[in-house]
Structures are given as structure tokens and as C-alpha cells.
Design an enzyme around this catalytic site. Sequence first.
Site, PDB file in Angstrom:
ATOM      1  N   ARG A 113      -9.048  -1.445 -11.058  1.00  0.00           N
ATOM      2  CA  ARG A 113      -8.677  -2.551 -10.163  1.00  0.00           C
ATOM      3  C   ARG A 113      -8.837  -2.130  -8.706  1.00  0.00           C
ATOM      4  O   ARG A 113      -9.805  -2.465  -8.043  1.00  0.00           O
ATOM      5  CB  ARG A 113      -7.245  -3.010 -10.463  1.00  0.00           C
ATOM      6  CG  ARG A 113      -6.901  -4.402  -9.899  1.00  0.00           C
ATOM      7  CD  ARG A 113      -6.558  -4.411  -8.439  1.00  0.00           C
ATOM      8  NE  ARG A 113      -5.429  -3.554  -8.095  1.00  0.00           N
ATOM      9  CZ  ARG A 113      -5.039  -3.344  -6.850  1.00  0.00           C
ATOM     10  NH1 ARG A 113      -5.678  -3.901  -5.826  1.00  0.00           N
ATOM     11  NH2 ARG A 113      -4.016  -2.522  -6.598  1.00  0.00           N
ATOM     12  N   ASP A 114      -7.912  -1.346  -8.194  1.00  0.00           N
ATOM     13  CA  ASP A 114      -7.979  -0.940  -6.791  1.00  0.00           C
ATOM     14  C   ASP A 114      -9.230  -0.112  -6.518  1.00  0.00           C
ATOM     15  O   ASP A 114      -9.806  -0.175  -5.429  1.00  0.00           O
ATOM     16  CB  ASP A 114      -6.725  -0.137  -6.429  1.00  0.00           C
ATOM     17  CG  ASP A 114      -6.429  -0.137  -4.942  1.00  0.00           C
ATOM     18  OD1 ASP A 114      -7.219  -0.707  -4.183  1.00  0.00           O
ATOM     19  OD2 ASP A 114      -5.410   0.431  -4.542  1.00  0.00           O
ATOM     20  N   ASN A 132      -8.267   5.540  -2.903  1.00  0.00           N
ATOM     21  CA  ASN A 132      -6.990   6.111  -3.311  1.00  0.00           C
ATOM     22  C   ASN A 132      -7.126   7.624  -3.482  1.00  0.00           C
ATOM     23  O   ASN A 132      -8.223   8.171  -3.530  1.00  0.00           O
ATOM     24  CB  ASN A 132      -6.571   5.529  -4.667  1.00  0.00           C
ATOM     25  CG  ASN A 132      -6.440   4.031  -4.649  1.00  0.00           C
ATOM     26  OD1 ASN A 132      -5.368   3.490  -4.484  1.00  0.00           O
ATOM     27  ND2 ASN A 132      -7.557   3.333  -4.839  1.00  0.00           N
ATOM     28  N   CYS A 143      -9.039  -1.562   0.104  1.00  0.00           N
ATOM     29  CA  CYS A 143      -8.615  -2.959   0.120  1.00  0.00           C
ATOM     30  C   CYS A 143      -9.564  -3.780   0.978  1.00  0.00           C
ATOM     31  O   CYS A 143      -9.759  -3.464   2.158  1.00  0.00           O
ATOM     32  CB  CYS A 143      -7.196  -3.077   0.653  1.00  0.00           C
ATOM     33  SG  CYS A 143      -6.618  -4.791   0.753  1.00  0.00           S
TER      34      CYS A 143
END
Length: 310
Positions: free
Chosen positions: A13-14, A257, A248
Site C-alpha cells: 500500500r504505502d 518508508n 505519500c
Amino acid sequence: MSRFIQIVEVGPRDGLQNEKAVLEPAVRADFVQRLEAAGAKRIEAVSFVHPRYVPQMAGAEEVMAALPRLEGRSRIGLVLNGKGYDRALGTAVDEVNVAMSATDGFGLKNQGLSVDQQVQMLSDIVAGRANAPGSMEDAPGATPKLSATLSCVWGCPFDGEVSVQQVSDLVARIAALGVEEIALADTIGVGDPWSVTKKVEAARKAAPGATLRLHFHDTRNTGLANAYAGVEAGVDVLDASVGGIGGCPFAPGATGNIATEDLVYMLERAGYSTGYDLDTLIETARWIGAQIGKPNPSALSRAGGWPNRR
């Protein structure tokens, strides 16, 4: 027994949402299964966001439909609002993570909602769950577990610095709604280990009954140091993205991340346990790098582990 640190894998996801490559749902489902083969027990697998805004997350329903249920594995779906939550309920997600923001500036850019409006949105979701079946622990197909992630806890690209008091007040409001797990996210990677300690301590006082989770981006090369500070402060749940991919799309300049394999290496060298197989994790990091068409930023996907690892 060594202390266990749970690492929630957020790469599907991220990790993917800020990459130029748009992977098909079948490839993303394969990604989830590779990560589970590497030891991931909780994975943020999909996001129920409008594909017009984040095309990389299109086809969340197809991703979930392609994943067979596995005992002891939990697939998380991220939602930004009530519509996303309703979509998530139509799939086999085990958990729903509601994205929120510590600031009005980011909340309005990311979701079109101020902080107060986000709290009301979460309150509406919680109220709707009151008449739903029990938790996922009760029966298959029941209402998924609920958590919340607070973005921009250590700084906002629009509103600037975020105070300890802002974070503490908002964590208390979320906990008062009955949310049992609250993640604190450094969305733009501006935190430092000392501020991590301060905000973890404040969040724990504000929500003593909640599980705290930490989510760090490595934009300014402080991600692992911040993870260390979080573990030293007593946090046992950390997010990470294999290969260090991600960011993001609504936060200018945001990068990936902390890398799952780098975090696993650091923790296990120190004597903590994570349940991951490092070699398989590194292989998965290299595989997803090939899928998105660029080398990963993680150290271990380049150098490998040590000793006796490649």
C-alpha cells in the site's frame, strides 16, 4: 525468550502508492503472498481510495479476491473516509486502518477534511460498527478490526511543526472512541529520536489502554534511529516497507518508508525477534524493485545480510 517486535508490512500500500509504475492487481496480490512467505503476519495490502487520485491503488477488491485466506495472517485495508470503509466491508480484509492527520493542512489536502471533521468521520464509522457482527476473532466474515493512523505527527508540509500537545489531544480523542490501536506516522520524515521519545510518552499518557504503532519515513535518514527510539520507549509494533519503497502523493518531497529488511536486520542483530526470514525478505525486495523498474533504496537489498548471507 527475546522480546518480539511486530513489523507491519506496508509495502503493497504505502510502498506502491507513490511509485510511477502502476502494477496490476494480480501482481500486487503476488507481492502480498511473497511477503507472507517471508514471514509477514500483518500486511497493509490495499487502499480503498478513488483511483483518480491514487491510480496505483486501483483494483483493491480484485487484490483481496485473489488472496486465499491464511490462518495467522491479517490483511489490512486503508480507508480515508466512510465511503472507503464501506468498500472495505465488501471484501475479505481482516482489519481496516482509518487514515487521519494531526493537522488541518494535510487533512484538507489528503482527504478534504479538517481534523475535527476527521474525528467526526471516525466517530461515524465507530457508531456504524455498533450494530455490526463481532470482531474478526469471533467468526469469519464478521466486522474487521479497526485501527487509526495519524499522519504528520512530527511535522506537516503545509502547517509546519506539530506540537506534543496537538498529538496528545488528538490521540486522546481517538482513544475515547474505543479505537484500540493508534499509529503515529512521520509522513514526511522530519522526526528525530528525541522527539519520538517525547511524543510516544505523551501518546501513552493520552491513551494508556491503546496499542501504539509507529510509522517512519526515511526522507532525512533518521528512520532507523527513530525506530530504535520507539523500541527503547516500549513500542512493540512498527510499520515498514520492503525495499524502502513508498511515500505519500499528497506530501511534497516525501520518500520511502524505513525498509523492512533493514529494520529486521537491525532488530535481530540486537537480539530481538521479528518472525521474518531475512534472505526471503531481501529476495522479495529485489523482486519488487524489478517490478517497479528501479533499484530499491534499502541497504540490505544492495549489500545483503551478514554473516553468511548474500
